[in-house]
Every structure is written in C-alpha cells, then in structure tokens.
Design an enzyme around this catalytic site. Structure first.
Site, PDB file in Angstrom:
ATOM      1  N   ARG A 122       0.815  -1.214   0.000  1.00 11.14           N
ATOM      2  CA  ARG A 122       0.000   0.000   0.000  1.00 11.14           C
ATOM      3  C   ARG A 122       0.844   1.257   0.000  1.00 11.14           C
ATOM      4  O   ARG A 122       0.283   2.358  -0.039  1.00 11.14           O
ATOM      5  CB  ARG A 122      -0.854   0.020   1.261  1.00 11.14           C
ATOM      6  CG  ARG A 122      -2.278  -0.491   1.095  1.00 11.14           C
ATOM      7  CD  ARG A 122      -2.840  -0.656   2.495  1.00 11.14           C
ATOM      8  NE  ARG A 122      -4.217  -0.368   2.654  1.00 11.14           N
ATOM      9  CZ  ARG A 122      -5.137  -1.314   2.946  1.00 11.14           C
ATOM     10  NH1 ARG A 122      -4.804  -2.575   2.978  1.00 11.14           N
ATOM     11  NH2 ARG A 122      -6.362  -0.963   3.172  1.00 11.14           N
ATOM     12  N   ARG A 149      -9.679   7.067   5.482  1.00  6.31           N
ATOM     13  CA  ARG A 149      -9.073   5.933   4.771  1.00  6.31           C
ATOM     14  C   ARG A 149      -8.998   6.202   3.274  1.00  6.31           C
ATOM     15  O   ARG A 149      -8.035   5.825   2.606  1.00  6.31           O
ATOM     16  CB  ARG A 149      -9.859   4.647   5.056  1.00  6.31           C
ATOM     17  CG  ARG A 149      -9.578   4.102   6.459  1.00  6.31           C
ATOM     18  CD  ARG A 149     -10.607   3.100   6.908  1.00  6.31           C
ATOM     19  NE  ARG A 149     -10.639   1.920   6.077  1.00  6.31           N
ATOM     20  CZ  ARG A 149     -11.723   1.172   5.877  1.00  6.31           C
ATOM     21  NH1 ARG A 149     -12.876   1.502   6.424  1.00  6.31           N
ATOM     22  NH2 ARG A 149     -11.665   0.121   5.111  1.00  6.31           N
TER      23      ARG A 149
HETATM   24  P1  AMP Z   1      -8.205  -3.484   4.880  1.00  8.07           P
HETATM   25  O1  AMP Z   1      -8.993  -4.590   5.470  1.00  8.07           O
HETATM   26  O2  AMP Z   1      -7.314  -3.930   3.769  1.00  8.07           O
HETATM   27  O3  AMP Z   1      -9.054  -2.308   4.499  1.00  8.07           O
HETATM   28  O4  AMP Z   1      -7.232  -2.976   6.033  1.00  8.07           O
HETATM   29  C1  AMP Z   1      -7.737  -2.470   7.249  1.00  8.07           C
HETATM   30  C2  AMP Z   1      -6.673  -1.658   7.969  1.00  8.07           C
HETATM   31  O5  AMP Z   1      -5.535  -2.480   8.252  1.00  8.07           O
HETATM   32  C3  AMP Z   1      -6.122  -0.485   7.181  1.00  8.07           C
HETATM   33  O6  AMP Z   1      -6.933   0.671   7.287  1.00  8.07           O
HETATM   34  C4  AMP Z   1      -4.778  -0.290   7.894  1.00  8.07           C
HETATM   35  O7  AMP Z   1      -4.941   0.298   9.162  1.00  8.07           O
HETATM   36  C5  AMP Z   1      -4.334  -1.718   8.117  1.00  8.07           C
HETATM   37  N1  AMP Z   1      -3.596  -2.247   6.940  1.00  8.07           N
HETATM   38  C6  AMP Z   1      -3.967  -3.271   6.135  1.00  8.07           C
HETATM   39  N2  AMP Z   1      -3.059  -3.492   5.180  1.00  8.07           N
HETATM   40  C7  AMP Z   1      -2.074  -2.570   5.375  1.00  8.07           C
HETATM   41  C8  AMP Z   1      -0.867  -2.268   4.707  1.00  8.07           C
HETATM   42  N3  AMP Z   1      -0.469  -2.949   3.611  1.00  8.07           N
HETATM   43  N4  AMP Z   1      -0.109  -1.249   5.194  1.00  8.07           N
HETATM   44  C9  AMP Z   1      -0.475  -0.575   6.300  1.00  8.07           C
HETATM   45  N5  AMP Z   1      -1.610  -0.790   6.958  1.00  8.07           N
HETATM   46  C10 AMP Z   1      -2.416  -1.782   6.513  1.00  8.07           C
END
Ligand code: AMP
Length: 198
Positions: free
Chosen positions: A89, A145
């Site tokens: 990301r 986000r």
């Molecule tokens: P997601 O389910 O992919 O939307 O991820 C939920 C949350 O997990 C994100 O808002 C971040 O806080 C954290 N997160 C997930 N993947 C990453 C990543 N590759 N880098 C940093 N934070 C992450």
C-alpha cells in the site's frame, strides 16, 4: 504459479474478489487487513500494536507490515503462488515486496486494479458498517481511509503500470460480474483459472 495483487480503494470489493480468485487459482488469499483484524480480535501482542492505527484509519507502519508479509509468504502454501489483497500500500512496501520476491527469483504476474467511484465506495462501506460493525467503517474514518489511499496507495498504480502489470477492472456490478471480468482479463494475459467451482 500465479502471483497476483489486488489494488483499489477501500470498499471497491477487493476482499470479496480476493476470496473468489484465490479459489479459482488455488492459491492463498493473503490480506494484511485480515491478519491485523484477527490479531486485534484475539488480543495478541501484534494486535495491541496495530489497533490504534486501524481504528484511526491510518496505515500500520511499513516495518511491521512488511515483516508480517515476509513471514506469511514463507509459509508452504504460498510457495506456488498467492494473491495479495491490501498489500503493498506504500512505495516502501512495493520495494520490500520486490526484494522478498526477487530473493526467490520471482515477481508478480499481474496487478488487478479494481475501480469504483467515491460515492459508491462510501455507500458500500457504510452498509458494511451496519452489517459487520467494523471499528474503522464509521463515516469519519472512512473519509480518512479514502484520503490515505489517494495519497499513499494510488501512486502505486503508476509504479506497476510502468512495469506493464496493471489490468483495470470496473468494480461496479454484481460480485459474479466483477469476478468474470477479472477472470477474462487474466485469461487474456495467459493466466487461466483451475477447475474449482466458485
Ligand atoms: P483493509 O482490510 O485492507 O481495508 O485494512 C484495514 C486496515 O488495516 C487499514 O486501514 C490499515 O490500518 C491496516 N492495513 C492493512 N493493510 C495494510 C498495509 N499494507 N499497510 C499498512 N496498513 C495496513
């Protein structure tokens, strides 16, 4: 061997498609968000370190995120391929993933970009909030986000486009329709699904 990455704004449907594509290609879906959520739910030391970032809609620090992925990719089931959902990301994470893959003489096959306009993704995330009660699906955190995505993750599309890896898929429509679009685009690139039924 299929090494895929799904990228797109929060609410574009990455998680749903990741599960289906992983089944279609018989590879593990590796979602950093799921790994972090699992650890928060189970009150692990990792969970304690990442909870405040997640609740705020901020990214977990790269060093921690990269270490988690490095460990996960070393597990046996990822040896013959994987589908990454929500990682990398940031540009730092791209560089780190490149290093991890190159160490085994590998690289990504395709990066699937799932697009959806902002109003649609906000509506989807609010709906998910009502259904699943995720702590980071409140209106304010959702907006943050999306900003973080635009600032830190959207630039990755150019990085991977320059490598000729990106296929862009319209994320609007039914789950099945979007999966079909992705499978067709992957087949055009020579990546053919296995025989599992979706
Ligand atoms: P997601 O389910 O992919 O939307 O991820 C939920 C949350 O997990 C994100 O808002 C971040 O806080 C954290 N997160 C997930 N993947 C990453 C990543 N590759 N880098 C940093 N934070 C992450």
């Amino acid at each position: 061997m299929t090494r895929l990455l799904l990228i797109g704004p929060p609410g574009a449907g990455k998680g749903t498609q990741a599960t289906r594509l992983a089944l279609a290609f018989d590879v593990p879906a590796i979602s950093t968000g799921d790994i972090f959520r699992y650890n928060v739910t189970n009150n692990t030391p990792l969970g304690a370190r990442v909870k405040s970032f997640m609740d705020a809609g901020a990214y977990v620090p790269d060093s921690l995120t990269n270490a988690i992925v490095a460990d996960r990719l070393e597990e046996a089931d990822a040896a013959t391929g994987f589908l990454l959902d929500g990682y990398p990301r940031t540009t730092d994470q791209v560089a780190e993933l490149d290093r991890m893959l190159l160490a085994g003489g590998n690289q990504l096959d395709v990066v699937v970009l799932i697009t959806a306009d902002t109003e649609e993704v906000v509506a989807r995330l609010l709906k998910r909030a009502a259904e699943q009660g995720r702590a980071d699906d409140t209106a304010d955190v959702i907006r943050h986000r999306l900003d973080v995505y635009a600032e830190q993750t959207a630039p990755l599309i150019d990085v991977y486009s320059a490598r000729g890896l990106v296929v862009t898929i319209d994320g609007l429509g039914t789950v099945e329709a979007v999966t079909d679009r992705i499978l067709a685009a992957l087949a055009e690139r020579g990546l053919h699904r296995g025989s599992s039924t979706l």
